[in-house]
Design a protein around this motif. Structure first.
Motif, short mmCIF file in Angstrom:
data_model
loop_
_atom_site.label_atom_id
_atom_site.label_comp_id
_atom_site.label_asym_id
_atom_site.label_seq_id
_atom_site.Cartn_x
_atom_site.Cartn_y
_atom_site.Cartn_z
N VAL A 161 0.83 -1.20 0.00
CA VAL A 161 0.00 0.00 0.00
C VAL A 161 0.87 1.25 0.00
CG1 VAL A 161 -1.63 1.34 1.38
CG2 VAL A 161 -2.01 -1.10 1.05
N ILE A 162 1.87 1.26 0.87
CA ILE A 162 2.75 2.43 0.93
C ILE A 162 3.54 2.58 -0.37
CG2 ILE A 162 4.70 3.46 2.14
CD1 ILE A 162 3.75 2.09 4.68
N ASP B 45 2.75 1.43 -3.42
CA ASP B 45 1.87 1.84 -4.52
C ASP B 45 1.52 3.32 -4.43
OD1 ASP B 45 1.92 -0.74 -5.43
OD2 ASP B 45 -0.01 -1.31 -4.56
N PHE B 46 1.31 3.80 -3.20
CA PHE B 46 0.99 5.22 -3.04
C PHE B 46 2.17 6.10 -3.46
CE2 PHE B 46 1.30 9.01 -0.32
CZ PHE B 46 0.15 9.68 -0.74
N LEU B 47 3.36 5.73 -3.05
CA LEU B 47 4.53 6.54 -3.38
C LEU B 47 4.84 6.50 -4.88
CD1 LEU B 47 6.90 5.70 -0.37
CD2 LEU B 47 5.51 7.75 -0.74
N ALA C 181 2.64 5.89 -7.29
CA ALA C 181 1.59 6.66 -7.98
C ALA C 181 1.81 8.15 -7.81
CB ALA C 181 0.22 6.26 -7.43
N LEU C 182 2.23 8.56 -6.61
CA LEU C 182 2.53 9.97 -6.39
C LEU C 182 3.70 10.42 -7.25
CD1 LEU C 182 1.90 12.54 -4.75
CD2 LEU C 182 3.51 11.70 -3.00
#
Length: 370
Positions: free
Chosen positions: A253-254, A256-258, A260-261
């Protein structure tokens, strides 16, 4: 490599297409190309070869990346001078069979999806006249339905993850439906409410393809790290992911968020720079030869290209995260493990250094710092 391979496939398909026989319809005057059975088999063979080849090339890239990154985790004190070159050599010498097997499985699923799509398009008319064929091919997302007496309402039968929003003319007040199930029928204008019908088999095959790609990704990591066979690596990877589900979910999750950001930041930055560049006088002056009436279309192309390139480069970081995480999970299963993880990674994942007689044991790779 993908570009070269796709160029070869396109040339092959063009040659096969040109080998067909051109026939003209005397009544309509329209021409068509007909292929004999041999050409049809050759086209099918080429199509499957394209799917298999693309997956094989992707597998080689994944295993090479995993092998070069894994050398940092397991061999920090004795890393090869060129880990990428060593990983490429090891991949082509020992692991080509594993990549071929994994890519073949995914290619078969993709090929079946194409067949189902072809059958679905060819049997559109037949599905309307056969309830059995329609049930086999498609699962309708049951939406607005028509009761016999109490006004139209939403159905109790809905597909998971689908939000059905009937029109305001429907009675939206929640109530318990006591009308027997046989009193309901599908609304004839169901397509007007945004609901769709999807092929159940195609939907399942899409999910199966995604699952197999994820398993292959982790299996390639274990093959590159431990040199196991593909089947054993796939089983071991699934076990490691299940035993470390919470840890894997948190990191994914972390990560994928980074990532994507990062993609959005790269695309936004490039688009902003492009806007500043296009705002110069030579592009905004109507009398200039380089005048651009509207910068919207160029900026859209800049954003798409920047996002595509960022996706390619950040995909390496995603593979690095998966490799380090799966290596850490494998290391935790060893005696007195983890024994090779760096202290920062162990603290981030909630692990402590192995202790002996009340003292922390320093990993072997820390001796060079003394």
């Amino acid at each position: 490599m993908n570009v070269v391979f796709m160029g070869f496939v396109v040339m092959t398909m063009a040659f096969l297409y040109a080998s067909g026989e051109i026939k003209k319809d005397a009544s309509t005057g329209q021409g068509s190309v007909e292929f004999n059975e041999t050409l049809q088999y050759m086209m099918t063979y080429t199509l499957f070869g394209m799917l298999w080849g693309l997956q094989f090339i992707a597998g080689v890239g994944l295993m090479t990346t995993a092998g070069s990154i894994a050398s940092y985790y397991w061999q920090r004190d004795d890393m090869p001078r060129s880990p990428i070159k060593t990983a490429i050599k090891r991949t082509w010498r020992y692991h080509v069979g594993s990549i071929a097997l994994g890519s073949f499985i995914v290619a078969v699923v993709q090929f079946v999806r194409l067949i189902l799509e072809y059958i679905n398009r060819k049997t559109k008319n037949a599905q309307e006249g056969s309830a059995v064929l329609k049930y086999f091919m498609c699962v309708l997302y049951t939406g607005p339905i028509r009761p016999r007496s109490r006004g139209e309402r939403r159905s109790l039968w809905t597909f998971a993850g689908v939000s059905l929003r009937p029109r305001l003319a429907f009675n939206t007040r929640p109530r318990r439906l006591s009308t027997p199930p046989d009193a309901y029928e599908l609304h004839p204008d169901i397509t007007l409410y945004g609901t769709t019908s999807r092929c159940c088999a195609r939907y399942c095959m899409w999910y199966l393809e995604r699952v197999l790609k994820y398993i292959n990704r982790n299996a390639y990591i274990l093959v590159a790290v431990k040199g196991y066979s593909f089947c054993f690596s796939a089983i071991s990877a699934v076990k490691l992911l299940i035993l470390n589900a919470m840890r894997v979910a948190t990191v994914n999750v972390i990560g994928d968020f980074l990532t994507a950001l990062g993609k959005l930041v790269v695309a936004g930055t490039c688009t902003f720079i492009g806007f500043l560049y296009l705002d110069q006088d030579q592009y905004t002056d109507p009398t200039s030869d380089s005048y651009i009436s509207s910068p919207v279309l160029p900026l859209i192309f800049i954003a798409l290209i920047a996002f595509f390139l960022a996706d390619i480069f950040l995909g390496l970081y995603e593979m690095a995260i998966d490799t380090i995480l799966l290596s850490f999970c494998e290391d935790c299963g060893t005696a007195n493990g983890p024994n090779f993880a760096p202290p920062l990674l162990m603290s981030a994942l909630g692990k402590s250094l192995p202790a002996k007689k009340g003292k922390k044991v320093k990993p072997a790779y820390d001796d060079d710092d003394d």
